[in-house]
Design an enzyme around this catalytic site. Structure first.
Site, PDB file in Angstrom:
ATOM      1  N   LYS A  10      22.986  -4.634  48.027  1.00  0.00           N
ATOM      2  CA  LYS A  10      23.331  -4.769  46.829  1.00  0.00           C
ATOM      3  C   LYS A  10      24.692  -4.263  46.854  1.00  0.00           C
ATOM      4  O   LYS A  10      25.678  -5.128  46.221  1.00  0.00           O
ATOM      5  CB  LYS A  10      22.332  -3.766  46.088  1.00  0.00           C
ATOM      6  CG  LYS A  10      22.612  -3.562  44.655  1.00  0.00           C
ATOM      7  CD  LYS A  10      21.612  -2.827  44.087  1.00  0.00           C
ATOM      8  CE  LYS A  10      21.341  -1.440  44.650  1.00  0.00           C
ATOM      9  NZ  LYS A  10      22.311  -0.556  44.071  1.00  0.00           N
ATOM     10  N   ARG A  86      18.875   1.036  35.803  1.00  0.00           N
ATOM     11  CA  ARG A  86      17.697   1.290  36.686  1.00  0.00           C
ATOM     12  C   ARG A  86      16.668   1.486  36.160  1.00  0.00           C
ATOM     13  O   ARG A  86      15.293   1.811  36.769  1.00  0.00           O
ATOM     14  CB  ARG A  86      18.110   2.318  37.698  1.00  0.00           C
ATOM     15  CG  ARG A  86      18.475   1.933  39.060  1.00  0.00           C
ATOM     16  CD  ARG A  86      18.839   2.966  39.795  1.00  0.00           C
ATOM     17  NE  ARG A  86      19.010   3.062  41.270  1.00  0.00           N
ATOM     18  CZ  ARG A  86      20.374   2.975  41.886  1.00  0.00           C
ATOM     19  NH1 ARG A  86      21.250   2.856  41.351  1.00  0.00           N
ATOM     20  NH2 ARG A  86      20.168   2.758  43.363  1.00  0.00           N
ATOM     21  N   ARG A 125      22.458   2.039  58.517  1.00  0.00           N
ATOM     22  CA  ARG A 125      23.679   2.114  57.430  1.00  0.00           C
ATOM     23  C   ARG A 125      24.606   3.323  57.520  1.00  0.00           C
ATOM     24  O   ARG A 125      24.084   4.385  57.634  1.00  0.00           O
ATOM     25  CB  ARG A 125      23.107   1.957  56.052  1.00  0.00           C
ATOM     26  CG  ARG A 125      24.395   2.299  55.050  1.00  0.00           C
ATOM     27  CD  ARG A 125      24.074   1.844  53.592  1.00  0.00           C
ATOM     28  NE  ARG A 125      23.195   2.429  52.698  1.00  0.00           N
ATOM     29  CZ  ARG A 125      22.658   2.487  51.715  1.00  0.00           C
ATOM     30  NH1 ARG A 125      22.890   1.265  51.213  1.00  0.00           N
ATOM     31  NH2 ARG A 125      21.901   3.395  50.854  1.00  0.00           N
ATOM     32  N   ARG A 157      24.898   8.376  54.668  1.00  0.00           N
ATOM     33  CA  ARG A 157      24.885   8.934  53.473  1.00  0.00           C
ATOM     34  C   ARG A 157      23.686   9.999  53.634  1.00  0.00           C
ATOM     35  O   ARG A 157      22.779   9.981  54.035  1.00  0.00           O
ATOM     36  CB  ARG A 157      24.464   7.913  52.334  1.00  0.00           C
ATOM     37  CG  ARG A 157      25.660   7.197  51.964  1.00  0.00           C
ATOM     38  CD  ARG A 157      25.156   5.916  50.985  1.00  0.00           C
ATOM     39  NE  ARG A 157      23.976   6.246  50.081  1.00  0.00           N
ATOM     40  CZ  ARG A 157      23.822   5.263  49.174  1.00  0.00           C
ATOM     41  NH1 ARG A 157      24.430   4.431  48.918  1.00  0.00           N
ATOM     42  NH2 ARG A 157      22.588   5.495  48.273  1.00  0.00           N
ATOM     43  N   ARG A 168      13.378   7.001  47.051  1.00  0.00           N
ATOM     44  CA  ARG A 168      14.032   5.906  46.361  1.00  0.00           C
ATOM     45  C   ARG A 168      13.659   4.503  46.301  1.00  0.00           C
ATOM     46  O   ARG A 168      13.486   4.041  45.096  1.00  0.00           O
ATOM     47  CB  ARG A 168      15.534   5.716  47.167  1.00  0.00           C
ATOM     48  CG  ARG A 168      16.433   6.811  46.783  1.00  0.00           C
ATOM     49  CD  ARG A 168      17.560   7.147  47.844  1.00  0.00           C
ATOM     50  NE  ARG A 168      18.308   6.134  47.882  1.00  0.00           N
ATOM     51  CZ  ARG A 168      18.848   5.725  49.068  1.00  0.00           C
ATOM     52  NH1 ARG A 168      18.557   6.457  50.203  1.00  0.00           N
ATOM     53  NH2 ARG A 168      19.716   4.754  49.368  1.00  0.00           N
TER      54      ARG A 168
HETATM   55  P1  AMP Z   1      23.049   3.747  44.953  1.00  0.00           P
HETATM   56  O1  AMP Z   1      24.418   4.053  45.662  1.00  0.00           O
HETATM   57  O2  AMP Z   1      23.251   2.670  43.552  1.00  0.00           O
HETATM   58  O3  AMP Z   1      22.082   3.402  45.857  1.00  0.00           O
HETATM   59  O4  AMP Z   1      22.776   5.229  44.137  1.00  0.00           O
HETATM   60  C1  AMP Z   1      22.568   6.283  44.801  1.00  0.00           C
HETATM   61  C2  AMP Z   1      21.895   7.471  44.276  1.00  0.00           C
HETATM   62  O5  AMP Z   1      22.493   7.704  42.631  1.00  0.00           O
HETATM   63  C3  AMP Z   1      20.550   7.292  43.465  1.00  0.00           C
HETATM   64  O6  AMP Z   1      19.581   7.235  44.319  1.00  0.00           O
HETATM   65  C4  AMP Z   1      20.371   7.962  42.047  1.00  0.00           C
HETATM   66  O7  AMP Z   1      20.198   9.382  42.696  1.00  0.00           O
HETATM   67  C5  AMP Z   1      21.909   7.777  41.692  1.00  0.00           C
HETATM   68  N1  AMP Z   1      22.024   7.010  40.771  1.00  0.00           N
HETATM   69  C6  AMP Z   1      22.716   5.745  40.964  1.00  0.00           C
HETATM   70  N2  AMP Z   1      22.421   4.959  39.767  1.00  0.00           N
HETATM   71  C7  AMP Z   1      21.817   5.471  38.931  1.00  0.00           C
HETATM   72  C8  AMP Z   1      21.042   4.888  37.755  1.00  0.00           C
HETATM   73  N3  AMP Z   1      21.452   3.986  37.200  1.00  0.00           N
HETATM   74  N4  AMP Z   1      20.174   5.841  37.415  1.00  0.00           N
HETATM   75  C9  AMP Z   1      19.587   6.839  37.654  1.00  0.00           C
HETATM   76  N5  AMP Z   1      20.072   7.361  39.091  1.00  0.00           N
HETATM   77  C10 AMP Z   1      21.245   6.631  39.515  1.00  0.00           C
END
Ligand code: AMP
Length: 215
Positions: A10, A86, A125, A157, A168
Site C-alpha cells: 500500500k 481505517r 521490510r 520499522r 496490526r
Molecule cells: P501505516 O504506516 O499506515 O501502516 O500506519 C502505521 C501505524 O500508524 C498504525 O499501525 C497505527 O498505529 C497508526 N495509524 C496510521 N493510520 C491510522 C489510522 N487511520 N487510524 C488509526 N491509526 C493509524
C-alpha cells in the site's frame, strides 16, 4: 485511496500513484512516525499505539487528516490517501469533511495480497527513516543501508516485530476490512491484485483510477 493489509504494498503504491498523478501523498502512518521522531505532543500521544501496532484513537487521526485536507494543494490537485480511513468512524468523518470542502473521492482501492505473502514482506521490510522510501532485505539500497533517494538511514520499522504485526493484521480484519463493503455500497470500490512486480501493480492501479475518472 488505497486500503489493504499492512505489507500489501500500500505505502509503495501510494507513493507511486502520487508521483504519477503529481498530487500530495497523505499518509497518516508517516505523519505519526515523524511526530514520534520529532517528539511533538502528537508524537507523545501516538508512540505507544504505534509501537504496539494498535490503531490510534479516531479523534486524533481525524483531526490530523482534517488539517491536511484543508491545505490548498489538496483542493487544487487532488490527493492520494494512504492508511486512512481505517475504521467506520473515520470513513464517516472523511465523507463529511470532503463534502464540506466541496471535494469527493474518485476511488477506494482494495489491494489484495494473501496473508502468508504479507507476513514474508513485513519481516523483510526496511524503510528510510527520513523520506519513508521502502526497501527489503532482498532489495536493499545500493550503499550501506542509506537511502538511494535522500541518503537517510534505512531501518526496520519499530512496529514490524512479530507481535506488533499480529496485532496490526488482527486490527485490519476487525476494523478496516468492513470498510470494503462501505465503499462498495457507494460505488467507489476497485479490487486490485497486489501480487506481481511493483510496476505491474502500479499499472493495474493507474488503469482503475483512469477508468473511474474518465468514465
Ligand atoms: P501505516 O504506516 O499506515 O501502516 O500506519 C502505521 C501505524 O500508524 C498504525 O499501525 C497505527 O498505529 C497508526 N495509524 C496510521 N493510520 C491510522 C489510522 N487511520 N487510524 C488509526 N491509526 C493509524
Amino acid at each position: 485511496m488505497i486500503l489493504g493489509r499492512q505489507g500489501a504494498g500500500k505505502g509503495t503504491q501510494c507513493v507511486r500513484m502520487a508521483r504519477h498523478y503529481v498530487v500530495p501523498h497523505i499518509s497518516t502512518g508517516d505523519v505519526f512516525r515523524s511526530a514520534v521522531k520529532e517528539g511533538t505532543d502528537l508524537g507523545l500521544k501516538a508512540v505507544e499505539f504505534l509501537d504496539a501496532g494498535k490503531l490510534i484513537p479516531d479523534d486524533v487521526v481525524i483531526e490530523v487528516v482534517r488539517d491536511r485536507l484543508e491545505q490548498p494543494d489538496v483542493r487544487s490537485r487532488g490527493f492520494v490517501l494512504d492508511g486512512f480511513p481505517r475504521t467506520a468512524v473515520q470513513a464517516e468523518a472523511l465523507e463529511s469533511e470532503l463534502s464540506e470542502l466541496g471535494l469527493s473521492l474518485d476511488l477506494a482501492i482494495d489491494l489484495q495480497v494473501p496473508e502468508n505473502v504479507v507476513l514474508e514482506r513485513l519481516a523483510a521490510r526496511r524503510v528510510c527513516s527520513t523520506c519513508a522510501t521502502n526497501y527489503s532485505t532482498t532489495k536493499p539500497p545500493h550503499v550501506n543501508w542509506t537511502c538511494d533517494v535522500c541518503g537517510g538511514e534505512v531501518v526496520q520499522r519499530a512496529d514490524d516485530t512479530e507481535d506488533a504485526i499480529r496485532t496490526r493484521l488482527g486490527g485490519y480484519d476487525g476494523q478496516t476490512a468492513p470498510l470494503i463493503a462501505w465503499f462498495e455500497d457507494r460505488g467507489l470500490l476497485a479490487t486490485i491484485d497486489g501480487l506481481g512486480t511493483a510496476d505491474e501493480v502500479t499499472q493495474r492501479l493507474v488503469r482503475a483510477v483512469d477508468q473511474q475518472r474518465l468514465g
